[in-house]
Design a protein around this motif. Sequence first.
Motif, PDB file in Angstrom:
ATOM      1  N   ASN A 598      22.376  98.952  60.190  1.00  0.00           N
ATOM      2  CA  ASN A 598      21.995  98.854  61.538  1.00  0.00           C
ATOM      3  C   ASN A 598      20.751  99.833  61.690  1.00  0.00           C
ATOM      4  N   SER A 599      19.575  99.193  62.150  1.00  0.00           N
ATOM      5  CA  SER A 599      18.312  99.820  62.025  1.00  0.00           C
ATOM      6  C   SER A 599      18.472 100.593  63.429  1.00  0.00           C
ATOM      7  N   LYS A 600      19.278 100.667  64.444  1.00  0.00           N
ATOM      8  CA  LYS A 600      19.334 101.388  65.611  1.00  0.00           C
ATOM      9  C   LYS A 600      19.740 102.925  65.022  1.00  0.00           C
ATOM     10  N   LEU A 601      20.316 103.168  64.087  1.00  0.00           N
ATOM     11  CA  LEU A 601      20.504 104.381  63.457  1.00  0.00           C
ATOM     12  C   LEU A 601      19.279 105.132  62.550  1.00  0.00           C
ATOM     13  N   GLU A 602      19.297 106.371  62.535  1.00  0.00           N
ATOM     14  CA  GLU A 602      18.394 106.965  61.694  1.00  0.00           C
ATOM     15  C   GLU A 602      19.129 108.113  60.710  1.00  0.00           C
ATOM     16  N   LEU A 603      18.417 108.213  59.653  1.00  0.00           N
ATOM     17  CA  LEU A 603      19.165 109.381  58.721  1.00  0.00           C
ATOM     18  C   LEU A 603      18.071 109.963  58.142  1.00  0.00           C
ATOM     19  N   SER A 604      18.465 111.163  57.672  1.00  0.00           N
ATOM     20  CA  SER A 604      17.586 112.112  57.006  1.00  0.00           C
ATOM     21  C   SER A 604      18.735 113.017  55.790  1.00  0.00           C
ATOM     22  N   LEU A 605      18.025 113.252  54.612  1.00  0.00           N
ATOM     23  CA  LEU A 605      18.828 113.806  53.481  1.00  0.00           C
ATOM     24  C   LEU A 605      18.494 115.111  53.262  1.00  0.00           C
ATOM     25  N   PHE A 606      19.220 116.143  53.089  1.00  0.00           N
ATOM     26  CA  PHE A 606      18.886 117.369  52.721  1.00  0.00           C
ATOM     27  C   PHE A 606      19.479 117.872  51.557  1.00  0.00           C
ATOM     28  N   ARG A 607      18.836 118.667  50.659  1.00  0.00           N
ATOM     29  CA  ARG A 607      19.277 118.934  49.420  1.00  0.00           C
ATOM     30  C   ARG A 607      19.010 120.774  49.222  1.00  0.00           C
ATOM     31  N   SER A 608      20.147 121.284  48.774  1.00  0.00           N
ATOM     32  CA  SER A 608      20.007 122.828  48.579  1.00  0.00           C
ATOM     33  C   SER A 608      18.888 123.069  47.334  1.00  0.00           C
ATOM     34  N   PRO A 609      18.681 124.518  47.532  1.00  0.00           N
ATOM     35  CA  PRO A 609      17.680 124.795  46.559  1.00  0.00           C
ATOM     36  C   PRO A 609      17.870 124.379  44.936  1.00  0.00           C
ATOM     37  N   ASP A 610      19.083 124.413  44.738  1.00  0.00           N
ATOM     38  CA  ASP A 610      19.476 124.151  43.245  1.00  0.00           C
ATOM     39  C   ASP A 610      19.947 122.762  43.148  1.00  0.00           C
ATOM     40  N   LYS A 611      19.761 121.927  44.022  1.00  0.00           N
ATOM     41  CA  LYS A 611      20.074 120.395  44.400  1.00  0.00           C
ATOM     42  C   LYS A 611      21.311 120.023  43.961  1.00  0.00           C
ATOM     43  N   THR A 612      22.263 120.865  44.218  1.00  0.00           N
ATOM     44  CA  THR A 612      23.643 120.713  43.986  1.00  0.00           C
ATOM     45  C   THR A 612      24.602 120.269  45.206  1.00  0.00           C
ATOM     46  N   ASN A 613      23.916 120.845  46.299  1.00  0.00           N
ATOM     47  CA  ASN A 613      24.615 120.164  47.576  1.00  0.00           C
ATOM     48  C   ASN A 613      23.615 119.506  48.559  1.00  0.00           C
ATOM     49  N   GLU A 614      24.255 118.416  49.231  1.00  0.00           N
ATOM     50  CA  GLU A 614      23.550 117.625  50.009  1.00  0.00           C
ATOM     51  C   GLU A 614      23.989 117.521  51.331  1.00  0.00           C
ATOM     52  N   LEU A 615      23.294 117.501  52.305  1.00  0.00           N
ATOM     53  CA  LEU A 615      23.673 117.381  53.747  1.00  0.00           C
ATOM     54  C   LEU A 615      23.009 115.981  54.201  1.00  0.00           C
ATOM     55  N   LEU A 616      23.950 115.017  54.818  1.00  0.00           N
ATOM     56  CA  LEU A 616      23.350 113.923  55.189  1.00  0.00           C
ATOM     57  C   LEU A 616      23.428 113.818  56.916  1.00  0.00           C
ATOM     58  N   PHE A 617      22.405 113.541  57.431  1.00  0.00           N
ATOM     59  CA  PHE A 617      22.115 113.586  59.135  1.00  0.00           C
ATOM     60  C   PHE A 617      22.225 112.518  59.410  1.00  0.00           C
ATOM     61  N   ILE A 618      23.010 111.653  60.394  1.00  0.00           N
ATOM     62  CA  ILE A 618      22.665 110.344  60.820  1.00  0.00           C
ATOM     63  C   ILE A 618      22.761 110.472  62.341  1.00  0.00           C
ATOM     64  N   ALA A 619      21.648 109.791  63.110  1.00  0.00           N
ATOM     65  CA  ALA A 619      21.449 110.052  64.454  1.00  0.00           C
ATOM     66  C   ALA A 619      21.670 108.499  65.070  1.00  0.00           C
ATOM     67  N   ASN A 620      22.109 108.511  66.361  1.00  0.00           N
ATOM     68  CA  ASN A 620      22.200 107.660  67.219  1.00  0.00           C
ATOM     69  C   ASN A 620      21.469 107.879  68.384  1.00  0.00           C
ATOM     70  N   PRO A 621      19.869 107.352  68.443  1.00  0.00           N
ATOM     71  CA  PRO A 621      19.300 107.883  69.750  1.00  0.00           C
ATOM     72  C   PRO A 621      19.237 106.799  70.583  1.00  0.00           C
ATOM     73  N   THR A 622      20.263 105.844  70.829  1.00  0.00           N
ATOM     74  CA  THR A 622      20.155 104.815  71.720  1.00  0.00           C
ATOM     75  C   THR A 622      21.264 105.154  72.705  1.00  0.00           C
ATOM     76  N   GLU A 623      21.403 104.555  73.967  1.00  0.00           N
ATOM     77  CA  GLU A 623      22.490 104.773  75.046  1.00  0.00           C
ATOM     78  C   GLU A 623      23.689 103.985  74.850  1.00  0.00           C
ATOM     79  N   LYS A 624      23.901 103.378  73.557  1.00  0.00           N
ATOM     80  CA  LYS A 624      24.980 102.512  73.399  1.00  0.00           C
ATOM     81  C   LYS A 624      25.822 103.096  72.076  1.00  0.00           C
TER      82      LYS A 624
END
Length: 669
Positions: A598-624
């Motif tokens: 669904n293209s209404k959502l957006e995501l960004s991926l972050f990695r720790s300095p040693d690249k062993t941990n990941e944090l995934l952000f997903i946003a719903n910037p809409t009113e529904k």
Amino acid sequence: MSIEVTKNGFILNGELLPIYSGTMHYWRLERGLWKDILNNVKSMGFKIVETYIPWGIHEVARGSFDFGTIEKNKDIDTFLKICEELGLKVLVRPGPHINAELTYFGYPKRVLMDPEIQAKTPHGTLCMLTTASKQFPVPSYASEKFYKEVALYFDSLAPILKEHLYPKGCIIGLQADNETCYFFKDNAYTMDYSQDSIKLYQNFLKQRYGNISTLNEKYGTNYKDFMQVYPPIEFNAQHKRELPYYFDWIRYKEYQIIYSLRRIARMWKDRGIDVPVYHNAAYQYWTPMDVVSAEDTEEIDVYGIDRYPNREDYHDYKKMVKYLAGTSKMPFIPEFGSGVWYSFPKTFLPDEEEFTTMSVFMHGIKAINFYMIVERDRWQGSPVTRDNRIRKKYYSFYKDFCTFMSKYEFYKYEKVRSIVLMRDYDYGRFLAMHNSYNLNDFVDIYGGISIPKELFKSSNYFDFKYIDTKDKHPAHNAWLENIGILLDKNNYDYDITDTHLHIENMERYTLIILSSYDFMDESVQQKIIQYAEKGGVVVMGPGLPYLNTDMECTSYFRGITKGENVVGTGKIYYINNYEDIIEIIEKLDIKREYILSNSKLELSLFRSPDKTNELLFIANPTEKEVTSKLYFNGFRKFKNAWKAEDVKGNRQIEIRLKPYSIKVWEVEK
């Protein structure tokens, strides 16, 4: 200086301190409450507080100042001692301009009323700032007398600040002035035409050209000396050969801002205040603001941009954040709305502050100051009130925010992206010069009459082939904005920057998507070719530059044709249609770790300095509420990090987000 500035924060005594701070105005609060209020700020998890130190509040008479002798709540020395007692670090903002919804923006009234200090319009009249409280004449930051008056204030304040500098004391940073942008009147032909400003403009031209004959050659003029060159008061060029004159006026507008910031910063250094110096643009990331050039100076360490966003502004402030992430040495929002001033159209609710805060970090912010973390007069919507009551929902969010940032050491994580959108800075200059002065600049900045801006826009585009006539303002760049929308829809993350970015920072990216038109600064043309020759890939469009900004012919891209072109060990793609970008990205095999259905959502991926941990952000910037599949390779576990649910799946999971919300997962593969 014993403090090192890095992209992730300040290094103090070998330890990295992320810059997450909140504003408290000591002089607006009862002195007896300072310690308890600061304890509440500390209890939320903040390790840094920030405060203005307003010149106009402390000055009793010219050269005489009250720092607590007369009125106890003006005792900045005691305030700093309490911060030290509680183990809090401090960012100070002593102006001279501070705003803070004060009647005269922190200046003594006598300074603003001094004719030698006042800025002038192109007609020689006073340039008035018609604020919601009381109008006043704008000071000129080219005025020599202005700096003499500022020196009296700095001379009195510096001994107090010096006693509290790190490592002995709590002060770890200082802001040079505040939102230095011609008091929001940054249209090219509104100001500053004061006598001192015209002299500074002429000296700028002398520095740029060296001798008058060189300027005459570029302008097609016959001036005898630089003192004969008067700045343009409106845009009335009839031929492109006249444009260098207007380009130089726009450059001077940028120069005056950096000149004044450097001068103010040096005044502090000369008085022994040797800590990192930063500045905050009001909202602009286009001319006359120039982040790269400001941070290139010895005096300015970090150049941030302020923002007071409602959640509906998501797509607008996202561009600003991505620009800072792609451009600044330490992507920083020195004023981010924790509450709003009294005349703001819509006060932020706690859920809204959560959404906007988490979304700016999702898109690449590294440092932030919440303005105001403690409420005061002419302000509402902060977690701590001026009488030290706690607003529980606001307070809980900031406590949760600080816990999240500390638990994951998020400031060390890097956003995963390999694409940068590059705005041609000189195209913005052209759009700025192409406007005549706007009468709206002479009325209330918070509203009032509205005169159609089209009345001040030139219709002469000089037979340029590629200029987009729909772009009306230096902030506009329809070609890149359309590409950004396509990248968002296809889950390709990216930063934004401009053509002032240094080549070593360009080399962080696999792909540069560059907006290019009929003209481009010659040094930028050389830099783009150099980047490609060293193995970089550039997509250019909608045109190819064949002129420099002096309107002289160049040949750097003469051999470039539509489509793919091999340049050294890299490539340059030339396209007219922005919709071709996805096909090129797929051809370059730029990977996406995650894809949303669904293209209404957006995501960004972050990695720790040693690249062993990941944090995934997903946003719903809409009113529904939005439901979507999330696709990936293999089996993965998604553990709640922020307002999410634990979930696992093979190659896909289903997610659901409420309106204007963000979820963050810790990913295990």
